[in-house]
Design an enzyme around this catalytic site. Structure first.
Site, PDB file in Angstrom:
ATOM      1  CE  LYS A 145       4.905   6.436  -9.231  1.00 12.32           C
ATOM      2  NZ  LYS A 145       6.328   6.586  -9.646  1.00 12.32           N
ATOM      3  CB  THR A 146       1.414   5.317  -2.540  1.00 13.67           C
ATOM      4  OG1 THR A 146       1.259   6.435  -1.653  1.00 13.67           O
ATOM      5  CG2 THR A 146       2.892   5.114  -2.827  1.00 13.67           C
ATOM      6  N   GLY A 160      -7.326   2.348   1.579  1.00 13.70           N
ATOM      7  CA  GLY A 160      -7.227   0.957   1.154  1.00 13.70           C
ATOM      8  C   GLY A 160      -8.536   0.358   0.693  1.00 13.70           C
ATOM      9  CD  GLU A 161     -10.343  -1.668   3.791  1.00 16.01           C
ATOM     10  OE1 GLU A 161     -10.084  -2.783   4.248  1.00 16.01           O
ATOM     11  OE2 GLU A 161      -9.650  -0.662   4.024  1.00 16.01           O
ATOM     12  CB  ALA A 214      -2.293   6.534   6.481  1.00 14.71           C
ATOM     13  CD  GLN A 271      -3.583   0.953  -1.444  1.00 22.66           C
ATOM     14  OE1 GLN A 271      -4.389   0.447  -0.677  1.00 22.66           O
ATOM     15  NE2 GLN A 271      -2.707   0.219  -2.109  1.00 22.66           N
ATOM     16  CB  THR A 312      -0.908   0.016   1.232  1.00 21.10           C
ATOM     17  OG1 THR A 312      -0.096  -0.171   2.393  1.00 21.10           O
ATOM     18  CG2 THR A 312      -1.928  -1.107   1.172  1.00 21.10           C
ATOM     19  CB  ILE A 351      -3.956  12.879  -0.615  1.00 26.71           C
ATOM     20  CG1 ILE A 351      -5.479  12.866  -0.823  1.00 26.71           C
ATOM     21  CG2 ILE A 351      -3.288  11.772  -1.399  1.00 26.71           C
ATOM     22  CD1 ILE A 351      -6.179  11.631  -0.311  1.00 26.71           C
TER      23      ILE A 351
END
Length: 745
Positions: A639-640, A710-711, A515, A644, A473, A635
């Site tokens: 990029k990451t 993530g979700e 995070a 996600q 992630t 955020i």
């Protein structure tokens, strides 16, 4: 302290990327040890019944086979395991392999063959002969619907549906528009690239070092200590890299139990790796039957909402998800009744799979809202705006923040939603029907208790450490970004250590809280380091920062500077020399605010727009475009973060059109238990996906203002595709996945 942000909020490549693409990253099955033995699991040939005889003589006669473990000779273990530190992973008692002769699900482990090499163990496994007394398995959820029950609230860790509000039944009967339909979500299995594996290194005198495929090393440690009556100091778990999990690695799986049992019995190191076929013998997103009833006025404003769900669970655990709860908070409605039940079937326990419960429940709700849009003659986007919820009516709380209106607006603008023709089958491209659909997504924004350590050396190098995991992630990277900015250092001066029980304890990686949780712990530890440094700098003889207050200094380029006069500064190295130290180290623990949790509800939101093209004759569906507008607070790494959401959308497309674990109810087994027949999206299935991050400030949800990503990317994606399929064809498919036969049948 005012520290300019140099990396947080920018697009940075993953710091662990080079290790992964060069092979330097080591996964659970790649660690080794002297005298390492290999175990191979023998899976049951039936789904329900009893072992009447098990013959291991032929396997044990193979030179190099060390021992064959069965229920007849397995080592003794503790009776209870409820007290292990299970960080909502999900709660319960993970299945004990070889615990007796009873067979309770298809593919259940019935033996473990341990040998000097993997090849010998695999060969020995083919020689184990098992005789069964077979019973007829009961795996059909539909047939067990009437036996469904309300799961016990105790120890579930899952919020039950809120109490009813208003009179949903009466309001529905009085509503000018009434819709009631059933929706079905098929079983989906996790298919991470890295199979589940455990390498248990026997260190002597009962001490173990374990490399386990797990999303939280503390879970593995707690489980092993509890089940095998070991002390935490005697069990160290190290998992620096995880090759994907999606929830399958939240709780210990059976290969860990078997590997530890064998290692302790044999007093030597043992590795057990599951095959792809065996990956289909445990955790999955459960099949769920849902009924949604909407009552509305002629303008599409909701008057009544009822959402009922029945999900399958195993005979030995009550696995629960929050499936219907979302329907009580996403839209304004005065009369709501929600109901959630379980039905026991002869399968393994389901497990959390990316956005558990929300993917299922939101699919049904958002398809029902699309049906209401057509029934009322209101544009699907306008319908959602007319029913916009300004507060969480299910909990009776205000939101910490909610930028969903902006997500609707920006997503629709980028997608070109205003050009949509309302009538189904009214848009085409040659022989293909074109459909546009949209849906809303929602997921909890959570923060958990977490600890982290920050260590700074005079050369300006910073090490951050906590026990959480990086599932791919970007956790290694975002924690480094937070630390770099907190102390004004270049990103390449920061290293991050994760996935080790010897590090400060942090929650497992799941729930989209990493995070907010571990990030806040890193920020707190770095602040303590900064305060210590300033104290050393102020104590220097004739210090330029002698009277400087912490709030009035800046850390940048390896220096501590007075904010309104940068010429007054002290380098990090000078401050440490003044303090007479070789390093400055701090470990801090952070907790969520109980007061905030009591007063507010915190959620991420999304607006998902999808375009499909469907061959009118063949029924082949292609998802041509998806625009996903995300409101998720701050955020940290563009990029990451985008990655996600891309991954979530791809999984949502898979749920909509491809992913389905097919149960043979006669045999009680998954038929398509391989990646040749269990379809997941490939490159040819995925076209344009655009991600928009909506500006959303939130000073309540977490110290960093982040909500997690993530979700949320997967929630609503399947519904948007399903709604686009209806717009293209005029045929409403209420069962996932939407396959060709359902379109043209």
């Amino acid at each position: 302290m005012a520290t300019p942000s140099h990396t947080v909020g920018t697009a940075r490549s993953r710091l662990d990327g080079p290790a992964k693409v060069t092979g330097a990253a080591k996964y659970a099955a790649e660690f080794t040890a002297p005298d390492l033995a290999h175990g191979v699991v023998v899976s049951s040939a039936i789904a329900k019944g009893r072992i009447t005889a098990i013959d291991t003589k032929a396997a044990e006669a193979v030179p190099g086979v060390i021992k064959v473990f069965t229920h007849e000779n397995k080592p003794r273990t503790a009776w209870l395991d409820y007290n292990y530190r299970d960080q909502v992973a999900p709660p319960g008692s993970p299945f004990r392999a070889l615990n007796g002769p009873e067979i309770v699900y298809g593919g259940q482990p019935v033996a473990l063959v341990v040998a000097e090499t993997f090849e010998l163990a695999r060969y020995g496994a083919t020689l184990v002969k098992v005789t069964y007394s077979e019973e007829v398995p009961n795996t059909d959820l539909e047939k067990n619907r009437d036996a469904a029950y309300v799961p016990p609230k105790k120890r579930s860790g899952i919020k039950p549906p809120p109490d009813p509000r208003g009179d949903a039944a009466g309001a529905y009967d009085a509503a000018p528009i009434q819709l009631r339909h059933e929706y079905k979500q098929a079983i989906e299995h996790h298919n991470p690239m890295e199979p589940h594996a455990s390498t248990v290194v026997y260190e002597g005198e009962g001490k173990l070092t374990i490399h386990d495929k797990i999303q939280g090393v503390n879970n593995t440690q707690g489980y092993v200590c509890s089940v095998f009556s070991l002390k935490p100091d005697d069990v160290r778990v190290i998992t620096p890299y995880v090759g994907g999990a999606f929830g399958s690695g939240l709780r210990p799986q059976y290969q860990l139990y078997l590997a530890v049992s064998a290692a302790l019995d044999l007093k030597r190191s043992v590795r057990v790796v599951l095959t792809r076929d065996q990956m289909f013998t445990f955790g999955y997103r459960p099949e769920t039957l849902q009924t949604v009833a909407l009552g509305a006025d002629k303008d599409g404003r909701l008057q009544a909402l009822t959402h009922d769900a029945v999900a399958g669970t195993s005979t030995f655990e009550d696995y629960q998800e929050a499936v219907v709860n979302w329907s009580g908070l996403l839209y304004h409605c005065p009369n709501v009744t929600l109901d959630y039940k379980l039905a026991k079937i002869d399968t393994y326990t389901p497990s959390d799979m990316r956005a558990p419960g929300a993917v299922t429940g939101i699919f049904a709700l958002e398809c029902a809202m699309d049906e209401l849009a057509y029934a009322s003659g209101v544009d699907p986007l306008e319908l959602r705006l007319r029913n916009y919820a300004e507060r969480d009516e299910g909990e009776g709380k205000d939101f910490t923040s909610k930028a969903l209106r902006a997500a609707y607006e920006q997503g629709a603008s980028r997608f070109g939603w205003s050009k949509r023709k309302a009538e189904p089958r009214s848009m085409r491209d040659g022989r293909e029907l074109v459909g546009w659909g949209m849906a809303t997504g929602v997921w909890e924004a959570m923060m958990m208790q977490s600890s982290a350590r920050a260590t700074l050396t005079p050369d300006g190098k910073l090490e951050l450490a906590c026990s959480t995991a990086d599932l791919g992630t970007g956790t290694y990277t975002i924690l480094a970004q937070i630390g770099a900015d907190a102390l004004g250092l270049p990103l390449d001066q920061v290293t991050t250590r994760l996935g080790d029980t010897a590090l400060p304890e942090a929650p497992l990686a799941g729930g989209s809280w990493t995070a907010a949780s571990s990030g806040a712990a890193v920020q707190a530890a770095c602040r303590t380091v900064a305060e210590t440094l300033l104290g050393y700098a102020r104590g220097m003889a004739e210090s330029p920062l002698a009277n400087a207050d912490f709030a009035h200094v800046t850390f940048a380029d390896g220096e501590i500077r007075l904010q309104n006069d940068p010429s007054r500064k002290v380098s990090i190295a000078e401050a440490m020399r003044a303090g007479g130290v070789e390093r400055v180290e701090a470990t801090e623990k952070v907790k969520p605010s109980m007061l905030t949790n009591m007063r507010f509800s915190a959620y991420t939101h999304s607006a998902v727009f999808a375009e499909v093209k469907i061959d009118e004759d063949l029924g082949v569906v292609r998802v041509m475009r998806v625009v996903s507008a995300i409101a998720a607070g701050k955020i940290l790494n563009l990029k990451t973060a985008r990655s996600q959401i891309l991954g979530g959308v791809v999984m949502g497309i898979g749920a909509a059109l491809e992913e389905e674990s097919m149960l043979d109810h006669t045999l009680g087994r998954i038929m398509n238990h391989n990646l040749g027949e269990y379809h997941v999206p490939v490159n040819a299935d995925i076209h344009d996906i655009e991600v928009i991050f909506v500006d959303e400030h939130d000073d309540k949800v977490s110290p960093l203002g982040v909500k997690g990503l993530g979700e949320i990317g997967i929630v609503g994606a399947a519904a948007a595709v399903a709604n686009a399929v209806f717009h293209a064809t005029g045929k409403r498919v209420r069962e996932l996945p939407i396959t060709i036969d359902k379109i043209i049948g």
